[in-house]
Design a protein around this motif. Structure first.
Motif, mmCIF file in Angstrom:
data_model
loop_
_atom_site.group_PDB
_atom_site.id
_atom_site.type_symbol
_atom_site.label_atom_id
_atom_site.label_comp_id
_atom_site.label_asym_id
_atom_site.label_seq_id
_atom_site.Cartn_x
_atom_site.Cartn_y
_atom_site.Cartn_z
ATOM 1 N N ASP A 22 -14.689 -0.798 4.395
ATOM 2 C CA ASP A 22 -15.954 -0.442 3.762
ATOM 3 C C ASP A 22 -17.039 -1.498 3.967
ATOM 4 O O ASP A 22 -18.124 -1.392 3.394
ATOM 5 C CB ASP A 22 -15.748 -0.218 2.262
ATOM 6 N N CYS B 171 -10.367 -5.588 -2.191
ATOM 7 C CA CYS B 171 -9.133 -4.995 -1.666
ATOM 8 C C CYS B 171 -9.401 -4.421 -0.279
ATOM 9 O O CYS B 171 -10.331 -3.643 -0.089
ATOM 10 C CB CYS B 171 -8.646 -3.893 -2.611
ATOM 11 N N THR C 176 -8.930 -0.340 -0.306
ATOM 12 C CA THR C 176 -9.903 0.547 -0.935
ATOM 13 C C THR C 176 -11.344 0.071 -0.779
ATOM 14 O O THR C 176 -12.283 0.855 -0.936
ATOM 15 C CB THR C 176 -9.613 0.692 -2.441
ATOM 16 N N ARG D 233 -12.699 -1.888 -2.863
ATOM 17 C CA ARG D 233 -13.208 -2.123 -4.210
ATOM 18 C C ARG D 233 -12.888 -3.547 -4.662
ATOM 19 O O ARG D 233 -11.890 -4.154 -4.233
ATOM 20 C CB ARG D 233 -12.630 -1.100 -5.184
ATOM 21 N N ASN E 292 -9.010 -4.249 -12.415
ATOM 22 C CA ASN E 292 -8.316 -3.802 -11.197
ATOM 23 C C ASN E 292 -7.656 -5.032 -10.583
ATOM 24 O O ASN E 292 -8.084 -5.552 -9.569
ATOM 25 C CB ASN E 292 -9.318 -3.162 -10.225
ATOM 26 N N TYR F 199 -3.115 -6.990 -2.735
ATOM 27 C CA TYR F 199 -3.899 -5.760 -2.740
ATOM 28 C C TYR F 199 -4.246 -5.425 -4.181
ATOM 29 O O TYR F 199 -3.690 -5.999 -5.134
ATOM 30 C CB TYR F 199 -3.117 -4.606 -2.102
ATOM 31 N N GLU G 131 -5.029 -0.682 -8.318
ATOM 32 C CA GLU G 131 -5.312 0.742 -8.175
ATOM 33 C C GLU G 131 -4.746 1.290 -6.873
ATOM 34 O O GLU G 131 -4.130 2.368 -6.858
ATOM 35 C CB GLU G 131 -6.836 0.968 -8.210
ATOM 36 N N ALA G 132 -4.921 0.557 -5.772
ATOM 37 C CA ALA G 132 -4.429 1.023 -4.480
ATOM 38 C C ALA G 132 -2.910 1.119 -4.477
ATOM 39 O O ALA G 132 -2.326 2.090 -3.967
ATOM 40 C CB ALA G 132 -4.906 0.089 -3.374
ATOM 41 N N GLU H 170 -1.553 4.051 -6.587
ATOM 42 C CA GLU H 170 -1.652 5.318 -5.856
ATOM 43 C C GLU H 170 -0.538 5.429 -4.825
ATOM 44 O O GLU H 170 0.050 6.500 -4.621
ATOM 45 C CB GLU H 170 -3.021 5.415 -5.181
#
Length: 399
Positions: free
Chosen positions: A313, A340, A343, A345, A351, A362, A365-366, A369
């Protein structure tokens, strides 16, 4: 203090060329008008002085009437010339200046960067920057299309860049005529900046005469156009004189360089820098300058590391923007921010960073999932053999 408060001073940092270009254009109109007034009124004054002298010694009514009629004709001709100049260049330039200043003035009344008025203003600014980028990259047809569709004819400098392209094309065809005409129009400004573009162009025309082995013409040209520069360019003129003794195929270093065809590309670059300087235009597209400001806040060493270390990103991790950001300094953060790589983010107390046994980190949240898709197990994307239960991952605390 609101974080959304519009930083007017920051917005105006990019707008100096926007206001200065029509100002410089009007100055040219003013100087041309002033020269015409001085020329014609000087002639009228001389006619008055002659008439006064003759009248005191040999009164002649018919000669006096004829002289007065001549003076009236000159003044009326000057009036027509000034009126035509004002209608063709002066008034349109003033209208452009007025439109641009009104466009800038609207920002002063906007208090928030999230206001719809600023969004509309920023959209127009982006259109202007896109046109500027197109014009600098030879895409004049696209620039004119954007200008017409957006109705921003008075907010962009299509005609200026059209002239630049015309003169550069002539130089690419190995003709200095258009560039020398431009130098003549801007002689005073170039002299004030101590710019030597005119001499460089004259020297190149002399070199082409020497290349064609037109010795007599080259000597006459040097006497007329190069010797007036002797006080500041003596060594170059002496070397140019000796050039007549060397053929274009010479291997002698100094004269081989004078015959080098790449000098034409150097002249194009010199002309471009001169006209940018006189028009107060930056040498880089405004779009690039604006992007540099954002890229400087994001650029990190990891952006140019192995592909596996890059953030999907992150704009700078892409090949195109990464190339644009190469000359931009790396970002400096007083407080570190961990992002991360899965993601994109930010990892913080909401997080948290989670670490595998091999030390790879990492975001929670990642990995949650990933565990939900794999019966509670997670795998390090960089090391497929590193697989463990989500509950056995270590929490990482940032200090």
């Amino acid at each position: 203090m609101s974080f959304n408060k519009l930083n007017t001073e920051g917005v105006m940092l990019f707008e100096q060329p926007f206001a200065r270009v029509p100002h410089e254009n009007y100055r040219k109109v003013f100087r041309a008008s002033q020269k015409n007034i001085e020329k014609e009124m000087g002639a009228v004054q001389n006619m008055v002085n002659d008439l006064t002298k003759k009248g005191s010694s040999e009164p002649d009514a018919d000669a006096a009437v004829k002289a007065i009629d001549g003076m009236i004709a000159r003044v009326e001709g000057l009036k027509r010339k000034l009126s035509d100049m004002q209608e063709s260049a002066g008034t349109p330039t003033l209208n452009v200046m007025r439109e641009r200043l009104q466009h800038l003035a609207t920002v002063e009344d906007i208090e928030s960067s999230t206001a719809p008025e600023f969004t509309r203003w920023a959209d127009v600014r982006l259109d202007r920057w896109l046109v500027d980028w197109c014009l600098r990259n030879g895409k004049e047809k696209t620039a004119r299309m954007i200008t017409a569709q957006k109705g921003i004819e008075k907010l962009v400098d299509v005609d200026l860049f059209s002239d630049i392209r015309r003169i550069e094309d002539a130089l690419a065809r190995k003709s200095c005529t258009e560039a020398l005409a431009w130098c003549s129009e801007n002689k005073a400004a170039l002299r004030k900046l101590k710019n030597t573009l005119e001499f460089d162009l004259r020297l190149q025309e002399y070199i082409e005469l020497a290349r064609a082995r037109k010795t007599i013409e080259a000597m006459a040209y040097s006497k007329k156009h190069l010797l007036p520069w002797n006080d500041t360019h003596h060594n170059q003129i002496v070397q140019a004189a000796a050039l007549l003794c060397y053929p274009p195929t010479t291997s002698c270093g100094p004269y081989k360089r004078l015959y080098d065809p790449s000098r034409w590309a150097t002249l194009i670059q010199a002309f471009r820098l001169a006209i940018y300087h006189l028009s107060t235009l930056p040498t880089e597209p405004l779009l690039h300058l604006a992007m540099y400001a954002g890229l400087a806040s994001l650029k990190l060493p990891a952006c140019y590391g192995p592909p596996t270390a890059r953030n999907v990103d992150c704009p700078i991790c892409t090949a195109e923007l990464g190339q644009l950001a190469r000359e931009v300094p790396f970002s400096h953060h007083v407080n570190s921010t961990i992002v991360c790589r899965l993601t994109g983010r930010i990892m913080d107390e909401d997080n948290m960073p989670m670490a595998f046994e091999n030390g790879q980190v990492y975001s929670k949240e990642a990995l949650e999932e990933m565990a939900a898709r794999n019966d509670g197990y997670v795998t390090d994307p960089r090391d497929p053999e590193e697989r463990q239960e989500f509950g056995k991952l270590r929490k990482v605390f940032i200090s």
